[in-house]
Every structure is written in structure tokens, then in C-alpha cells.
Design a protein around this motif. Sequence first.
Motif, PDB file in Angstrom:
ATOM      1  N   ARG A  44      16.372  17.923  31.325  1.00 40.17           N
ATOM      2  CA  ARG A  44      16.139  19.349  31.834  1.00 40.17           C
ATOM      3  C   ARG A  44      17.630  20.014  32.250  1.00 40.17           C
ATOM      4  O   ARG A  44      18.106  21.025  31.788  1.00 40.17           O
ATOM      5  CB  ARG A  44      15.347  19.906  32.586  1.00 40.17           C
ATOM      6  N   LEU A  45      18.219  19.200  33.007  1.00 35.83           N
ATOM      7  CA  LEU A  45      19.373  19.666  33.703  1.00 35.83           C
ATOM      8  C   LEU A  45      20.624  19.737  32.538  1.00 35.83           C
ATOM      9  O   LEU A  45      21.480  20.555  32.291  1.00 35.83           O
ATOM     10  CB  LEU A  45      20.060  18.558  34.789  1.00 35.83           C
ATOM     11  N   ALA A  46      20.818  18.400  31.708  1.00 34.03           N
ATOM     12  CA  ALA A  46      21.531  18.555  30.383  1.00 34.03           C
ATOM     13  C   ALA A  46      21.322  19.662  29.467  1.00 34.03           C
ATOM     14  O   ALA A  46      22.368  20.356  29.045  1.00 34.03           O
ATOM     15  CB  ALA A  46      21.557  17.223  29.913  1.00 34.03           C
ATOM     16  N   LYS A  47      20.051  19.957  29.281  1.00 39.01           N
ATOM     17  CA  LYS A  47      19.723  20.992  28.588  1.00 39.01           C
ATOM     18  C   LYS A  47      20.100  22.389  28.974  1.00 39.01           C
ATOM     19  O   LYS A  47      20.726  23.332  28.391  1.00 39.01           O
ATOM     20  CB  LYS A  47      18.117  20.993  28.172  1.00 39.01           C
ATOM     21  N   SER A  48      20.235  22.500  30.270  1.00 36.88           N
ATOM     22  CA  SER A  48      20.409  23.686  30.932  1.00 36.88           C
ATOM     23  C   SER A  48      22.012  24.184  30.597  1.00 36.88           C
ATOM     24  O   SER A  48      22.473  24.940  30.404  1.00 36.88           O
ATOM     25  CB  SER A  48      20.193  23.860  32.291  1.00 36.88           C
ATOM     26  N   PHE A  49      22.736  22.937  30.582  1.00 42.20           N
ATOM     27  CA  PHE A  49      24.121  23.094  30.495  1.00 42.20           C
ATOM     28  C   PHE A  49      24.596  23.533  29.047  1.00 42.20           C
ATOM     29  O   PHE A  49      25.447  24.440  28.626  1.00 42.20           O
ATOM     30  CB  PHE A  49      25.106  21.914  30.939  1.00 42.20           C
ATOM     31  N   THR A  50      23.794  22.981  28.155  1.00 37.67           N
ATOM     32  CA  THR A  50      23.910  23.195  26.676  1.00 37.67           C
ATOM     33  C   THR A  50      23.448  24.772  26.380  1.00 37.67           C
ATOM     34  O   THR A  50      24.284  25.296  25.541  1.00 37.67           O
ATOM     35  CB  THR A  50      23.015  22.353  25.779  1.00 37.67           C
TER      36      THR A  50
END
Length: 93
Positions: A37-43
Motif C-alpha cells: 500500500r505504501l508503494a502504491k501511494s507513491f505510484t
Amino acid sequence: MSEIYSLSLKILQELKEQIKAVALENQVSISAEVAARLAKSFTIAAKDSVDAEQADVDNQHMEKIVEQPFSQKELKKIRQLIKDKSKGASKKK
């Protein structure tokens, strides 16, 4: 292979339970769910940045050009040209 680091995080119990439920549903660990979820938020943030740049393009795919106002020097030159042109027009009559 990239290194994995530990991160201690304080969150509300409700949020932890939500993450735990989704992690179980996705059959991954809580850590894996949070990391994804953190990685997706940066994307998403990067995509929003690109979308903001594209907002400067109208529906005909032409960039908006923001023109700077005339400088005092340019205004003076324009006034002089207009004045000279009006003098020339009055002489022809």
C-alpha cells in the motif's frame, strides 16, 4: 536483491485491524500489505503529478502558453510606434 528493513510504526487499533483483515483476504502478511500500500501511494502520487502537468494541455492537446506582460521598455516602444504611425497618417491627409 534489495534489502528489507524493519520499521516501527504507531497506528490506531482500528487501522491495524483493517490492514490485518485485508492482509488475510489477500493471503499476505501485515508487513507485505502495508509495504504494498505504501508503494502504491507513491505510484499514485507520481501519476497525480503527471496528470497535473497534462492539465496544462487543453482538449485540443495544445499547451497553454502563459505570456508575460510587456516590460516598461516594450510599452514605451509600442506607444512610440503608435504615435509615429498616427503622425504619418495625419500628414497624408
